[in-house]
Design a protein around this motif. Structure first.
Motif, short mmCIF file in Angstrom:
data_model
loop_
_atom_site.label_atom_id
_atom_site.label_comp_id
_atom_site.label_asym_id
_atom_site.label_seq_id
_atom_site.Cartn_x
_atom_site.Cartn_y
_atom_site.Cartn_z
N ILE A 167 24.69 -13.09 42.29
CA ILE A 167 26.23 -12.94 41.89
C ILE A 167 26.68 -11.52 42.53
O ILE A 167 27.91 -11.50 42.67
N ALA A 168 25.92 -10.76 43.01
CA ALA A 168 26.53 -9.46 43.74
C ALA A 168 26.60 -9.67 45.40
O ALA A 168 26.43 -8.79 46.18
N GLY A 169 27.15 -10.75 45.57
CA GLY A 169 27.49 -10.98 47.08
C GLY A 169 28.94 -10.78 47.49
O GLY A 169 29.46 -11.38 48.39
N GLY A 170 29.74 -9.69 46.74
CA GLY A 170 31.00 -9.35 47.17
C GLY A 170 31.99 -10.29 46.15
O GLY A 170 31.68 -11.10 45.45
N LYS A 171 33.36 -10.10 46.58
CA LYS A 171 34.39 -10.83 45.74
C LYS A 171 34.46 -12.19 45.83
O LYS A 171 34.67 -12.86 44.80
N ALA A 172 34.04 -12.71 46.98
CA ALA A 172 34.03 -14.19 47.02
C ALA A 172 32.92 -14.80 46.04
O ALA A 172 33.19 -15.68 45.46
N ALA A 173 31.75 -13.95 45.87
CA ALA A 173 30.59 -14.37 44.98
C ALA A 173 31.21 -14.56 43.39
O ALA A 173 30.76 -15.29 42.69
N LEU A 174 32.23 -13.46 43.29
CA LEU A 174 32.53 -13.13 41.79
C LEU A 174 33.50 -14.47 41.44
O LEU A 174 33.46 -14.83 40.59
N THR A 175 34.49 -14.40 42.28
CA THR A 175 35.55 -15.31 42.11
C THR A 175 35.25 -16.60 42.20
O THR A 175 36.03 -17.41 41.22
N ALA A 176 34.05 -17.03 42.67
CA ALA A 176 33.67 -18.39 42.65
C ALA A 176 33.13 -18.84 41.05
O ALA A 176 33.29 -20.21 40.78
N ARG A 177 32.98 -17.87 40.22
CA ARG A 177 32.53 -17.93 38.98
C ARG A 177 33.63 -18.06 38.09
O ARG A 177 33.51 -18.70 36.89
N ILE A 178 34.74 -17.89 38.47
CA ILE A 178 36.00 -17.67 37.49
C ILE A 178 36.42 -18.90 36.78
O ILE A 178 36.65 -19.20 35.57
N PRO A 179 36.40 -20.22 37.76
CA PRO A 179 37.02 -21.30 36.95
C PRO A 179 36.02 -21.84 35.80
O PRO A 179 36.77 -22.26 34.77
N ASP A 180 34.79 -21.64 36.05
CA ASP A 180 33.99 -22.10 34.93
C ASP A 180 33.89 -21.20 33.75
O ASP A 180 33.87 -21.83 32.74
N ILE A 181 34.03 -19.82 33.98
CA ILE A 181 34.10 -18.86 32.87
C ILE A 181 35.20 -19.16 32.04
O ILE A 181 35.28 -19.22 30.71
N LEU A 182 36.25 -19.22 32.81
CA LEU A 182 37.72 -19.56 31.95
C LEU A 182 37.53 -20.81 31.13
O LEU A 182 38.12 -20.95 30.05
N LEU A 183 36.92 -21.99 31.72
CA LEU A 183 36.80 -23.00 31.07
C LEU A 183 36.09 -22.93 29.70
O LEU A 183 36.25 -23.31 28.64
N HIS A 184 34.76 -22.28 29.90
CA HIS A 184 33.94 -22.01 28.82
C HIS A 184 34.91 -21.29 27.65
O HIS A 184 34.47 -21.60 26.57
N LYS A 185 35.37 -20.12 28.07
CA LYS A 185 36.14 -19.48 27.27
C LYS A 185 37.24 -20.31 26.53
O LYS A 185 37.40 -20.09 25.17
N ALA A 186 37.74 -21.21 27.09
CA ALA A 186 39.17 -21.99 26.46
C ALA A 186 38.17 -22.97 25.42
O ALA A 186 38.86 -22.95 24.24
N ILE A 187 37.00 -23.37 25.73
CA ILE A 187 36.54 -24.45 24.79
C ILE A 187 35.80 -23.46 23.50
O ILE A 187 36.03 -24.05 22.33
N SER A 188 35.28 -22.43 23.83
CA SER A 188 34.87 -21.59 22.84
C SER A 188 35.96 -21.00 21.92
O SER A 188 35.85 -21.03 20.66
N GLU A 189 37.16 -20.58 22.44
CA GLU A 189 38.19 -20.35 21.62
C GLU A 189 38.92 -21.17 20.90
O GLU A 189 39.25 -21.13 19.72
N ARG A 190 39.06 -22.56 21.44
CA ARG A 190 39.48 -23.74 20.71
C ARG A 190 38.66 -24.04 19.32
O ARG A 190 38.96 -24.30 18.43
#
Length: 457
Positions: free
Chosen positions: A155-178
């Protein structure tokens, strides 16, 4: 069983055979073990791992899967079936496999009871390659009491490695909050700095954190592994900080833009990543990098909950979703949409008219690209030359009123970066600027609300 030769499915990565979640004998033994485990240990919950098809398109062809499918499964050399998303029987097969993990997890839930903790591993939901293994938290979550995103690899491969995780993190948060359930992100680290980064990424988006060293994957001696930090050393700084300042982590995310996730469009728009997945994921990354507060929703929110609802290439909309979108507009909501919009139903079947807009989609001329690797792990996702916009429709924004709301639609497809820039330009014009922060260019922010307070991560 493998679908091509009916031999047992062997997973080289794990040096193990794979069991089928539709096999009644496996279900009986597994559920019996889980029931005994809870009774004899008093554990609070279970992470029910690896209930997807690790054999990918090569699995499973056992009699139980064939019976559940309800139709004869064609031989592996039938190019009109295997990988052909224009064939309704193939779409039925793909849809069944996506629901198999949830069906199995529901059986586990019935055994452990309604109050026990239950989650499962999900390393991604938004990749087209996942059609081959049936993994999508949107479909797996109903029996769960917590979503879990496994952030595989470094995960520590720079900003590209971090941004690659964002779509799935946000989807999981959406499901959890709903559903008002927990949201957990698992990341791997061998040193405190990378562990701190895993923790920071999770807390940035409001998720809980699990950090594992997983030293066994390094291929080093036991003596060398023993010289590396253990998990408590890795997480000490971050977890102690979170414990000292809980008020920084109790807010709800404040978003100006909600991006709708359409599982049906991901699966049934077509057979390649450019049909839906690339546009969805890259748009979310762009919103993050441009500091536009955005979230993901997996159902249509109440009008007014967010200033703007975004739909990108949502070509597959069921009748219930069409009704929800219509009600959203009639009550004053604003929708920014691009590309495909409801030209098919939730099963990928073409409908007479798209949703509120007029265009024709000519029959796709997609010659089947099944190769001799189709049944191997990770299957085969074809490369296609997707048009930059819907054919025979002039580019540009259309504005349509419905009730008190407005739909803004452009026929451009979002797999192209230049089209996403057009989308962002229109989005900026429609969404009022919120809190402005002066900061270094390479620093990104996210806002949370707690009562009248605003928390900036």
């Amino acid at each position: 069983k493998r679908v091509d030769d009916m031999e047992p499915v062997f997973i080289p990565r794990y040096q193990a055979e794979s069991f089928c979640v539709n096999n009644p004998d496996f279900r009986r033994v597994y559920l019996s073990y889980v029931k005994r485990l809870f009774a004899e240990t008093g554990i609070d919950g279970l992470m029910c791992d690896d209930v997807i098809y690790y054999g990918h398109w090569g699995a499973c062809g056992c009699p139980h899967c064939r019976d559940k499918f309800g139709s004869p499964l064609p031989p592996p050399d039938d190019a009109d079936f295997w990988g052909n998303y224009q064939n309704p029987q193939w779409r039925k097969w793909v849809r069944m496999r996506y629901h198999d993990p949830a069906d199995f997890l529901q059986l586990v839930r019935e055994v452990i009871g309604p109050d026990a903790l239950l989650t499962t591993c999900c390393s991604s939901s938004v990749s087209k390659a996942l059609d081959a293994c049936g993994m999508d938290m949107e479909l797996m979550n109903p029996p769960l009491s917590m979503t879990m995103l496994e952030m595989c690899g470094e995960i520590a491969g720079g900003k590209a490695a971090l941004t690659a995780r964002i779509p799935d993190i946000l989807l999981h948060k959406a499901i959890s909050e709903r559903r008002r359930i927990g949201c957990l992100g698992l990341g791997y680290a061998f040193y405190p700095d990378s562990a701190f980064l895993v923790w920071s990424l999770n807390k940035f988006f409001g998720a809980d954190c699990w950090i594992s060293a997983l030293k066994g994957r390094l291929g080093i001696s036991e003596r060398a592994a023993g010289m590396l930090p253990v998990e408590p050393e890795l997480v000490r700084e971050a977890y102690n900080f979170e414990s000292r300042y809980p008020q920084l982590f109790n807010g709800e995310s404040v978003a100006e833009v909600a991006v709708y996730y359409s599982n049906s469009s991901k699966v049934f728009n077509g057979d390649c990543a450019d049909d839906y997945c690339i546009g969805f994921a890259e748009l979310l990354k762009s919103l993050f990098l441009h500091d536009i507060p955005a979230t993901v929703v997996d159902e249509i929110p109440p009008a007014g909950r967010y200033p703007l609802l975004v739909l990108g290439d949502c070509g597959c909309l069921g009748s219930d979703l069409r009704e929800s979108l219509t009600a959203y507009l009639e009550r004053g909501g604003k929708i920014l949409a691009a590309g495909l919009l409801g030209s098919s139903d939730e099963t990928g079947r073409k409908v007479d008219t798209p949703f509120l807009v007029k265009y024709e989609t000519p029959p796709a001329d997609r010659k089947h690209q099944k190769t001799n690797t189709f049944f191997e792990p990770w299957g085969h996702v074809p490369k296609r030359d997707i048009p930059e916009r819907i054919p025979d429709v002039e580019p540009g924004w259309r504005e349509m009123k419905l009730g008190r709301g407005t739909l803004y639609w452009n026929p451009i497809r979002l797999h192209l970066a230049r089209n996403r820039e057009i989308m962002l330009e229109k989005l900026r014009a429609l969404v009022p600027s919120g809190i402005q922060i002066e900061k270094p260019e390479n620093l990104n922010c996210r806002f949370f609300g707690s009562g009248n307070a605003r928390i900036i991560h």
